[in-house]
Scaffold this motif. Structure first.
Motif, mmCIF file in Angstrom:
data_model
loop_
_atom_site.group_PDB
_atom_site.id
_atom_site.type_symbol
_atom_site.label_atom_id
_atom_site.label_comp_id
_atom_site.label_asym_id
_atom_site.label_seq_id
_atom_site.Cartn_x
_atom_site.Cartn_y
_atom_site.Cartn_z
ATOM 1 N N GLU A 2 5.644 2.107 -7.991
ATOM 2 C CA GLU A 2 5.346 0.845 -8.659
ATOM 3 C C GLU A 2 6.628 0.121 -9.057
ATOM 4 O OE1 GLU A 2 2.515 1.449 -11.820
ATOM 5 O OE2 GLU A 2 0.856 1.199 -10.413
ATOM 6 N N SER B 216 7.312 -3.490 -7.485
ATOM 7 C CA SER B 216 6.829 -4.299 -8.615
ATOM 8 C C SER B 216 6.712 -5.783 -8.275
ATOM 9 C CB SER B 216 7.726 -4.103 -9.837
ATOM 10 O OG SER B 216 9.031 -4.563 -9.552
ATOM 11 N N LEU C 39 3.372 -6.156 -6.182
ATOM 12 C CA LEU C 39 2.123 -5.675 -6.768
ATOM 13 C C LEU C 39 1.621 -6.624 -7.843
ATOM 14 C CD1 LEU C 39 2.786 -1.858 -7.141
ATOM 15 C CD2 LEU C 39 1.238 -2.963 -5.546
ATOM 16 N N LYS D 153 -5.045 -4.694 -9.114
ATOM 17 C CA LYS D 153 -4.894 -3.395 -8.452
ATOM 18 C C LYS D 153 -6.242 -2.688 -8.346
ATOM 19 C CE LYS D 153 -0.250 -2.565 -10.164
ATOM 20 N NZ LYS D 153 0.542 -1.753 -11.075
#
Length: 164
Positions: A67, A71, A74, A80
């Protein structure tokens, strides 16, 4: 702890052992007397649980690192969750359409879910595709980038559980 006792005999210890081992993390979160339960079930069960917990911790550590690396690409946590639902449905062969995705109440209201669909589209994590027979229904499918991310997560899980 959910267990089906349909055709299971009363003294089927392997079923009991398997059920307890599979559900021990949730038991430990709910029941503060988890250590007593482990003590009663014996040292062997404790070693199995510790191996599973170690595997889980290594896996979560790998996911946290992923992550950090991804980052920028995402979206937020709600998006998510929606991406996870879209990918699971796609991998099961029954992709979600936009209306179905908007009705996933555990993520949020239909309006919020629609915003999350837009976020995922802009992030390049999902695509809209039409059914050949019905151009009005739009299905959500994960993109190659999203599938690559899930492949990385799967590899991290395999690696975390393979480490001894």
């Amino acid at each position: 702890m959910k267990a089906s006792l349909g055709n299971i005999g009363v003294f089927d210890k392997s079923f009991l052992f398997k059920t307890v081992v599979e559900n021990i993390p949730s038991l430990c979160l709910v029941n503060t007397k988890c250590t007593n339960l482990l003590y009663v079930l014996g040292f062997r069960l404790n070693k199995v649980v510790m191996k599973k917990r170690d595997c889980l911790v290594r896996f979560l550590s790998s996911v946290n690192k992923m992550e950090e690396v991804h980052s920028a690409s995402l979206p937020d946590n709600d998006a998510k969750l929606l991406l996870l639902a879209v990918t699971v449905a796609h991998e099961c062969g029954t992709p979600l359409n936009v209306s179905q995705a908007m009705q996933i109440r555990r993520i949020g209201s239909p309006a919020k879910n629609h915003r999350k669909i837009d976020d995922l589209l802009h992030a390049g994590m999902i695509d809209l595709v039409h059914d050949a027979g019905n151009r009005r229904t739009k299905f959500l499918v994960p993109t190659a980038a999203a599938l690559n991310l899930f492949d990385e997560i799967a590899a991290a899980l395999v690696q975390a559980c393979a480490t001894e």
